[in-house]
Design a protein around this motif. Structure first.
Motif, mmCIF file in Angstrom:
data_model
loop_
_atom_site.group_PDB
_atom_site.id
_atom_site.type_symbol
_atom_site.label_atom_id
_atom_site.label_comp_id
_atom_site.label_asym_id
_atom_site.label_seq_id
_atom_site.Cartn_x
_atom_site.Cartn_y
_atom_site.Cartn_z
ATOM 1 N N ARG A 89 -9.172 -11.790 -3.877
ATOM 2 C CA ARG A 89 -10.613 -11.653 -3.533
ATOM 3 C C ARG A 89 -11.348 -10.866 -4.604
ATOM 4 N N LYS A 90 -10.710 -9.806 -5.121
ATOM 5 C CA LYS A 90 -11.379 -9.005 -6.158
ATOM 6 C C LYS A 90 -11.618 -9.838 -7.421
ATOM 7 N N PRO A 129 -1.170 -8.313 2.062
ATOM 8 C CA PRO A 129 -2.565 -7.831 2.041
ATOM 9 C C PRO A 129 -3.016 -7.443 0.631
ATOM 10 N N GLY A 130 -2.123 -6.857 -0.147
ATOM 11 C CA GLY A 130 -2.455 -6.467 -1.521
ATOM 12 C C GLY A 130 -2.698 -7.683 -2.412
ATOM 13 N N LEU A 162 -2.718 -1.975 -8.503
ATOM 14 C CA LEU A 162 -3.573 -2.164 -7.330
ATOM 15 C C LEU A 162 -4.429 -0.931 -7.054
ATOM 16 N N LEU A 216 -3.724 -10.659 -1.389
ATOM 17 C CA LEU A 216 -5.010 -11.270 -0.994
ATOM 18 C C LEU A 216 -6.193 -10.411 -1.462
ATOM 19 N N LEU A 217 -6.028 -9.085 -1.417
ATOM 20 C CA LEU A 217 -7.090 -8.208 -1.934
ATOM 21 C C LEU A 217 -7.346 -8.517 -3.415
ATOM 22 N N ALA A 218 -6.271 -8.650 -4.187
ATOM 23 C CA ALA A 218 -6.421 -8.937 -5.617
ATOM 24 C C ALA A 218 -7.100 -10.290 -5.840
ATOM 25 N N PHE A 226 -8.089 -1.125 -7.503
ATOM 26 C CA PHE A 226 -8.944 -1.787 -6.514
ATOM 27 C C PHE A 226 -9.057 -0.985 -5.211
ATOM 28 N N LEU A 227 -8.503 0.237 -5.209
ATOM 29 C CA LEU A 227 -8.544 1.060 -3.999
ATOM 30 C C LEU A 227 -9.425 2.266 -4.261
ATOM 31 N N ILE A 273 0.830 -1.205 0.000
ATOM 32 C CA ILE A 273 0.000 0.000 0.000
ATOM 33 C C ILE A 273 0.868 1.261 0.000
#
Ligand SMILES: NC(=O)C1=CN([C@@H]2O[C@H](COP(=O)(O)OP(=O)(O)OC[C@H]3O[C@@H](n4cnc5c(N)ncnc54)[C@H](O)[C@@H]3O)[C@@H](O)[C@H]2O)C=CC1
Ligand SMILES: O=C(O)C1=N[C@H](C(=O)O)C[C@H](O)C1
Length: 251
Positions: free
Chosen positions: A231-232, A224-225, A245, A227-229, A248-249, A111
């Motif tokens: 999930r997205k 975290p980034g 990224l 895992l965010l990707a 997705f923010l 991030i």
């Protein structure tokens, strides 16, 4: 549970991804593959999303193979030129699920780095001078970093949109010390034992300087980034190729 396969699983990043996937409550590890393994073992039957962290020289081929397998892919490997991205788009169009296939490529999942990059594009039009310095561990195989290339391009685009003149530079002799010039922005790469992944963007006007710096001290910062990707991609990410990224923010 989201079934995640990891390609490059024995590498510095891949091994962290395996651990992160095993530790998250909503993901489970499907296959963990590395060099020499057959990627066609990965299918929609065993995998929802593949995470690919390998080396720039093989990543495109891996991604093309995975698109052919009909699985969605999160890519962290560097080395993506416009030409390679065009090949990914073409492969999606010709692949087994052209309407729904998702491929996501991020130059950086931390991030701090994503925000530094974003703030740099915002600051770019206010400063006459801009240079990028990236600093990494000495085991990194590519220079400059994928992140620094992305930052330099973003700054250059913002300067162009604002109708700015080229950065001032009276250099007449240069043995390489002025760095690589990417879209008119000088980029410098440092490799130093003890470092992980760091970037500084320097902006200058007469009598003032703005420095934007991001430091990733440990590879856990990228998880975290990632895992965010993941999930997205199993959620509301758009079909097709998405880069960065920041997409997705809520920036
Ligand atoms: N997007 C991001 O946030 C980040 C990106 N990176 C990038 O990720 C990439 C990997 O970095 P590291 O993990 O530090 O490198 P590494 O060298 O530790 O790991 C690469 C792994 O890929 C494997 N590999 C090589 N060829 C393969 C193939 N054909 N198929 C499957 N596996 C293969 C290697 O055996 C190794 O285990 C680099 O491009 C690096 O710049 C690194 C950190 C963060
Ligand atoms: O190789 C690394 O370590 C990193 N690679 C990526 C890049 O080249 O930008 C992301 C981060 O800087 C770490």
């Amino acid at each position: 549970m989201i079934k995640v396969s990891v390609v490059g699983a024995k590498g510095r990043m891949g091994s962290h991804v395996v651990e992160a996937v095993n530790n998250a409550e909503d993901t489970e590890l499907a296959l963990a593959l590395d060099a020499g393994d057959d990627l066609t073992q990965i299918t929609p039957a065993n995998t929802d999303v593949v995470v690919e962290f390998t080396v720039p020289s093989v990543s495109l081929n891996n991604v093309l193979t995975l698109i052919g397998q009909g699985v969605d892919v999160v890519v962290g490997t560097t080395g993506w030129t416009d030409e390679k991205l065009a090949q990914v788009k073409a492969a999606i169009a010709q692949g087994p699920k052209p309407e729904t296939q998702k491929v996501f490529i991020a130059p950086n999942f931390a991030i701090s780095a994503v925000l530094a990059d974003y703030f740099a594009t915002k600051a770019a039009k206010y400063f006459e001078s801009a240079e990028v310095i990236e600093l990494h561990h000495p085991t990194k195989v590519d220079a400059p970093s994928g992140t620094a290339i992305h930052t330099a391009r973003g700054i250059a685009e913002a300067r162009k949109a604002a109708g700015m003149a080229p950065v001032p530079d009276a250099t007449e002799t240069d043995g390489g010390s002025r760095g690589q010039v990417i879209d008119g922005i000088h980029v410098h790469a440092v490799r130093l034992r003890g470092l992980n992944a760091h970037e500084e963007v320097l902006f200058g006007n007469a009598g003032e300087q703005l420095t934007i710096r991001a430091d990733s001290f440990d590879r856990t910062s990228f998880m975290p980034g990632v895992l965010l990707a993941v999930r997205k991609l199993t959620g509301d990410a758009p079909a097709g190729l998405t880069v960065g990224l920041d997409q997705f923010l809520d920036l």
